[in-house]
Design an enzyme around this catalytic site. Structure first.
Site, PDB file in Angstrom:
ATOM      1  N   ASP A 234      49.630 -24.102  35.615  1.00 44.83           N
ATOM      2  CA  ASP A 234      48.629 -23.027  35.589  1.00 44.83           C
ATOM      3  C   ASP A 234      48.863 -22.086  34.407  1.00 44.83           C
ATOM      4  OD1 ASP A 234      47.543 -23.956  37.904  1.00 44.83           O
ATOM      5  OD2 ASP A 234      48.198 -22.300  39.149  1.00 44.83           O
ATOM      6  N   ASP A 235      47.779 -21.498  33.966  1.00 42.37           N
ATOM      7  CA  ASP A 235      47.822 -20.420  32.981  1.00 42.37           C
ATOM      8  C   ASP A 235      48.511 -20.802  31.673  1.00 42.37           C
ATOM      9  OD1 ASP A 235      46.480 -18.746  34.765  1.00 42.37           O
ATOM     10  OD2 ASP A 235      48.355 -18.169  35.722  1.00 42.37           O
TER      11      ASP A 235
ATOM     12  N   CYS B 286      42.335 -22.134  39.151  1.00 46.70           N
ATOM     13  CA  CYS B 286      43.355 -23.136  39.458  1.00 46.70           C
ATOM     14  C   CYS B 286      42.975 -24.058  40.610  1.00 46.70           C
ATOM     15  CB  CYS B 286      44.690 -22.454  39.737  1.00 46.70           C
ATOM     16  SG  CYS B 286      44.669 -21.279  41.103  1.00 46.70           S
TER      17      CYS B 286
ATOM     18  N   HIS C  50      47.749 -25.195  46.961  1.00 49.14           N
ATOM     19  CA  HIS C  50      46.636 -24.270  46.793  1.00 49.14           C
ATOM     20  C   HIS C  50      45.254 -24.935  46.797  1.00 49.14           C
ATOM     21  CE1 HIS C  50      45.116 -20.360  44.695  1.00 49.14           C
ATOM     22  NE2 HIS C  50      45.053 -20.281  46.011  1.00 49.14           N
TER      23      HIS C  50
END
Length: 164
Positions: A15-16, A53, A112
């Site tokens: 992520d990111d 995400c 998630h």
């Protein structure tokens, strides 16, 4: 390589991070281990994400548009079919697909893609129910690095006092 031997598959989602942050894509960040993996493997040169995400992860794990997986936005149930906030039962994951070909499937990290995060709640869309043999990570999104509140091994929540 032995013609009868299947190649190992390692899929990494971070992520990111932009594609150009990694050394293997010309970035300035020193990433020698990832660079070595990339040198001997397949690197995406074009992949679309949803800028969030959860839907991006659902797409990568299933090969489908995020709305087809039920994770069209984040983890809330918005009352619309593509926005249930839960990986639906009409899609298979990459873990399901490779297990049917004799592979083991293991996952570590952030899941998630289920709104069901309680230790005693439904687990139909958790990693071990979606094709993974073993799982160690957090079921929710953001977490405290030192005391992740949804740290889970397979289907069992790990209590903070059990952490090293």
């Amino acid at each position: 390589m032995n013609e009868n031997r299947k190649p190992n598959i390692v899929l990494i989602l971070n992520d990111d991070m932009g594609f150009s942050d990694l050394g293997c894509y010309g970035g300035e960040v020193h990433t020698p281990n990832l660079d070595r993996l990339a040198a001997g493997g397949l690197r995406f040169t074009q992949f679309y994400n949803t800028a969030r995400c959860c839907p991006s992860r659902a797409s990568m794990l299933t090969g489908l548009n995020p709305h087809q997986t039920g994770v069209g936005h984040m983890m809330s149930d918005d009352g619309l079919e593509g926005y249930r906030g839960d990986l639906n039962d009409r899609c298979i994951t990459i873990a399901d697909a490779v297990r049917s070909e004799g592979y083991g499937a293991y996952m570590s990290g952030k899941w998630h893609i289920s709104r069901h995060t309680g230790p005693d709640g439904p687990k139909h869309s958790w990693p071990c129910q979606r094709g993974f043999d073993e799982y160690y990570g957090i079921i929710t999104g953001a977490a405290n690095f030192w005391k992740p509140n949804t740290l889970t091994r397979n289907n069992t929540r790990i209590q903070h006092d059990e952490l090293p």
